[in-house]
Enzyme design. Sequence first.
Site, PDB file in Angstrom:
ATOM      1  N   LEU A 112      -9.714  11.685  17.688  1.00  0.00           N
ATOM      2  CA  LEU A 112     -10.678  12.154  18.137  1.00  0.00           C
ATOM      3  C   LEU A 112     -10.599  11.696  19.955  1.00  0.00           C
ATOM      4  CD1 LEU A 112     -13.479  12.048  17.068  1.00  0.00           C
ATOM      5  CD2 LEU A 112     -14.080  10.425  18.282  1.00  0.00           C
ATOM      6  N   ARG A 113      -9.524  10.960  20.056  1.00  0.00           N
ATOM      7  CA  ARG A 113      -9.083  10.676  21.121  1.00  0.00           C
ATOM      8  C   ARG A 113      -8.754  12.120  22.215  1.00  0.00           C
ATOM      9  NH1 ARG A 113      -5.077   6.228  19.214  1.00  0.00           N
ATOM     10  NH2 ARG A 113      -4.410   8.007  18.591  1.00  0.00           N
ATOM     11  N   GLU A 151      -7.908  -4.651   6.096  1.00  0.00           N
ATOM     12  CA  GLU A 151      -7.685  -4.529   4.617  1.00  0.00           C
ATOM     13  C   GLU A 151      -6.651  -5.230   3.708  1.00  0.00           C
ATOM     14  OE1 GLU A 151      -7.923  -0.064   5.991  1.00  0.00           O
ATOM     15  OE2 GLU A 151      -8.820  -0.280   4.199  1.00  0.00           O
ATOM     16  N   LYS A 205       3.451   0.710   3.008  1.00  0.00           N
ATOM     17  CA  LYS A 205       2.635  -0.474   3.455  1.00  0.00           C
ATOM     18  C   LYS A 205       3.153  -1.198   3.828  1.00  0.00           C
ATOM     19  CE  LYS A 205      -0.266   2.687   6.153  1.00  0.00           C
ATOM     20  NZ  LYS A 205      -1.766   3.041   6.344  1.00  0.00           N
ATOM     21  N   ILE A 244     -15.041   3.993  10.935  1.00  0.00           N
ATOM     22  CA  ILE A 244     -14.596   4.950  10.993  1.00  0.00           C
ATOM     23  C   ILE A 244     -13.574   5.635  11.934  1.00  0.00           C
ATOM     24  CG2 ILE A 244     -16.055   7.223  12.217  1.00  0.00           C
ATOM     25  CD1 ILE A 244     -18.138   5.666  13.379  1.00  0.00           C
ATOM     26  N   GLY A 245     -12.575   6.317  10.986  1.00  0.00           N
ATOM     27  CA  GLY A 245     -11.394   6.493  11.048  1.00  0.00           C
ATOM     28  C   GLY A 245     -10.567   7.591  10.780  1.00  0.00           C
ATOM     29  N   ASN A 246      -9.261   8.216  10.355  1.00  0.00           N
ATOM     30  CA  ASN A 246      -9.569   9.738  10.183  1.00  0.00           C
ATOM     31  C   ASN A 246     -10.194  10.167   9.233  1.00  0.00           C
ATOM     32  OD1 ASN A 246      -7.201  10.613  11.642  1.00  0.00           O
ATOM     33  ND2 ASN A 246      -5.404   9.593  11.392  1.00  0.00           N
ATOM     34  N   GLY A 247     -10.264   8.509   8.140  1.00  0.00           N
ATOM     35  CA  GLY A 247     -11.397   8.809   7.185  1.00  0.00           C
ATOM     36  C   GLY A 247     -12.793   8.517   7.820  1.00  0.00           C
ATOM     37  N   ARG A 282     -11.923  16.160   7.292  1.00  0.00           N
ATOM     38  CA  ARG A 282     -12.909  16.692   5.998  1.00  0.00           C
ATOM     39  C   ARG A 282     -13.932  17.144   6.537  1.00  0.00           C
ATOM     40  NH1 ARG A 282     -11.693  11.243   2.928  1.00  0.00           N
ATOM     41  NH2 ARG A 282      -9.607  11.041   4.322  1.00  0.00           N
ATOM     42  N   GLU A 325     -13.846   1.034  16.428  1.00  0.00           N
ATOM     43  CA  GLU A 325     -13.319  -0.255  16.466  1.00  0.00           C
ATOM     44  C   GLU A 325     -13.297   0.636  18.027  1.00  0.00           C
ATOM     45  OE1 GLU A 325     -10.049  -2.219  14.780  1.00  0.00           O
ATOM     46  OE2 GLU A 325     -11.061  -2.028  12.901  1.00  0.00           O
ATOM     47  N   HIS A 375     -13.020   3.210   0.845  1.00  0.00           N
ATOM     48  CA  HIS A 375     -13.253   1.880   1.611  1.00  0.00           C
ATOM     49  C   HIS A 375     -13.771   0.999   1.420  1.00  0.00           C
ATOM     50  CE1 HIS A 375     -13.317   5.659   4.519  1.00  0.00           C
ATOM     51  NE2 HIS A 375     -11.904   4.905   4.436  1.00  0.00           N
ATOM     52  N   ASN A 392       0.526  -1.411   0.165  1.00  0.00           N
ATOM     53  CA  ASN A 392      -0.172  -0.387   0.039  1.00  0.00           C
ATOM     54  C   ASN A 392       1.557   1.327   0.037  1.00  0.00           C
ATOM     55  OD1 ASN A 392      -1.632   2.169   0.772  1.00  0.00           O
ATOM     56  ND2 ASN A 392      -2.702   1.262   2.350  1.00  0.00           N
ATOM     57  N   ARG A 398      -2.615  -2.300  -3.545  1.00  0.00           N
ATOM     58  CA  ARG A 398      -3.858  -1.102  -3.397  1.00  0.00           C
ATOM     59  C   ARG A 398      -4.050   0.043  -3.993  1.00  0.00           C
ATOM     60  NH1 ARG A 398      -5.573   2.806   1.470  1.00  0.00           N
ATOM     61  NH2 ARG A 398      -7.862   2.958   0.839  1.00  0.00           N
TER      62      ARG A 398
HETATM   63  P1  ADP Z   1      -7.115   5.580   9.129  1.00  0.00           P
HETATM   64  O1  ADP Z   1      -8.278   7.103   7.922  1.00  0.00           O
HETATM   65  O2  ADP Z   1      -5.698   6.921   8.469  1.00  0.00           O
HETATM   66  O3  ADP Z   1      -6.263   4.329   8.191  1.00  0.00           O
HETATM   67  P2  ADP Z   1      -7.310   4.550  11.029  1.00  0.00           P
HETATM   68  O4  ADP Z   1      -8.668   3.842  10.686  1.00  0.00           O
HETATM   69  O5  ADP Z   1      -6.057   3.909  11.696  1.00  0.00           O
HETATM   70  O6  ADP Z   1      -7.162   5.641  10.229  1.00  0.00           O
HETATM   71  O7  ADP Z   1      -7.789   5.447  12.871  1.00  0.00           O
HETATM   72  C1  ADP Z   1      -7.122   6.351  13.469  1.00  0.00           C
HETATM   73  C2  ADP Z   1      -7.865   7.123  13.923  1.00  0.00           C
HETATM   74  O8  ADP Z   1      -8.291   6.595  15.538  1.00  0.00           O
HETATM   75  C3  ADP Z   1      -7.368   8.062  15.100  1.00  0.00           C
HETATM   76  O9  ADP Z   1      -6.993   9.570  14.120  1.00  0.00           O
HETATM   77  C4  ADP Z   1      -7.819   8.247  16.424  1.00  0.00           C
HETATM   78  O10 ADP Z   1      -8.929  10.095  15.878  1.00  0.00           O
HETATM   79  C5  ADP Z   1      -8.920   7.385  16.194  1.00  0.00           C
HETATM   80  N1  ADP Z   1      -9.068   6.257  17.773  1.00  0.00           N
HETATM   81  C6  ADP Z   1      -8.301   5.201  17.639  1.00  0.00           C
HETATM   82  N2  ADP Z   1      -7.886   5.355  19.404  1.00  0.00           N
HETATM   83  C7  ADP Z   1      -9.003   5.751  19.431  1.00  0.00           C
HETATM   84  C8  ADP Z   1      -9.830   6.022  20.973  1.00  0.00           C
HETATM   85  N3  ADP Z   1      -9.640   5.348  21.229  1.00  0.00           N
HETATM   86  N4  ADP Z   1     -10.493   6.638  20.751  1.00  0.00           N
HETATM   87  C9  ADP Z   1     -11.277   7.291  19.868  1.00  0.00           C
HETATM   88  N5  ADP Z   1     -10.795   7.922  19.074  1.00  0.00           N
HETATM   89  C10 ADP Z   1      -9.687   6.945  18.380  1.00  0.00           C
END
Ligand code: ADP
Length: 398
Positions: free
Chosen positions: A284-285, A385, A14, A209-212, A241, A335, A180, A7, A91
């Site tokens: 989000l942390r 993935e 990666k 639900i990640g950065n994206g 975004r 997650e 995704h 990737n 990817r």
């Molecule tokens: P990407 O879209 O870059 O692949 P990921 O799926 O790795 O993103 O998600 C990354 C995001 O997950 C981080 O920006 C963070 O906000 C969030 N994250 C990870 N652990 C936690 C948590 N315990 N609580 C809230 N958000 C979390």
Amino acid sequence: MKILVINCGSSSVKYQLIDMSNEDLLAQGLVERVGIDGSILTQKVKGRDKYIVQVPMKDHKEAISHALNALVDKTNGVIKSMDEISAVGHRVVHGGEKYSQSVLVNDEVMDYLEECVKLAPLHNRPNIIGIEACKALMPRIPMAVVFDTAFHGTMPKRAYLYPLPYELYEKHGIRKYGFHGTSHKYVSQKVAQVMGKNIEDINIISCHIGNGASITAIKGGKSIDTSMGFTPLDGVAMGTRSGSIDPAIIMYLVKELGYTIDEVSEILNKKSGVLGITSISSDLRDIKEAAYNNENEIAKLALDIFSYKIKTQIGAYAAALGGVDVIVFTAGIGENSFETRIDILEGLEYMGVHLNKERNKVMGEIALISTDDSKVKVYVIPTNEELMIAKETRDLLH
Ligand code: ADP
């Protein structure tokens, strides 16, 4: 059979080497700062210390070459020679309209990938560079491309067409593509398996639900709608975004407030979402920390907006599906952030969604988090993935 999954990002590579006989992850690595000072490769193998290589890597070819060396390294590697690699799965973010499935790499595919660069320049260009580098380094090993858009190739026209002049679609391919896809496909198949159900028989709403972030409506194992659109900027609010906004805001920013179109793009892609609302962070942390521990009102508002957008998207997709059997949460936030899952699902009891707050405390592992009598089941399914890319690659070889 061992498959290498690659990737490539603009300055990163990666990789994972997966043994497909048991789906075992043999090694995973990350090369960062490719083409910039301080290139570094970190390889992880279960039960061993991290293996770190710090040498200048001027381009992706050098980065991948170091990754291959790390895999065959006498003390830190996991294979004796590159001949043990049966295939490489790449990817690729955008497959345009032509590819709604993974494909083996050939000249025609490479030409088409070039055509798709205009649709996703930031992503597809590094993806192509990665494929070219691997072709040069491993000329005899078959390679596949697995597209982020492919899983959404089953969307009906009513879902993927924008109510714009039709010729913009016909002449310029302006339509919803969705992203995704590899993740949505993986978690939907996995949840059906965990539930002991035939995927053909269930309606799934998958929340990556990640950065994206994107939400997908899946009927009988097929994507019928998804929240990201022509680009990954659309849909729910994200780290940086904006997600969907009134398109007239863009004209207003340009005409009335004097922003250039590049500045608007920068705002919508990099300076919006939870970062834009709070000016604190895109992570989000950090926002949760500010909201829960420091009583920061704007952080609380950002969390509220973030969850509200996903909640209303779930409502929309329950309508599109004509009812939902299971909601799945995946990716960094999906997650791990149990508070966010509560916020998203609160108020959906009328739909038959009942969260079990004890079960919901889970982080990063497969779990049923709804109550036993919840009509709609809710699961956390960690995405994978890379494994999905490896499976698709293996299937193409067969
Ligand atoms: P990407 O879209 O870059 O692949 P990921 O799926 O790795 O993103 O998600 C990354 C995001 O997950 C981080 O920006 C963070 O906000 C969030 N994250 C990870 N652990 C936690 C948590 N315990 N609580 C809230 N958000 C979390």
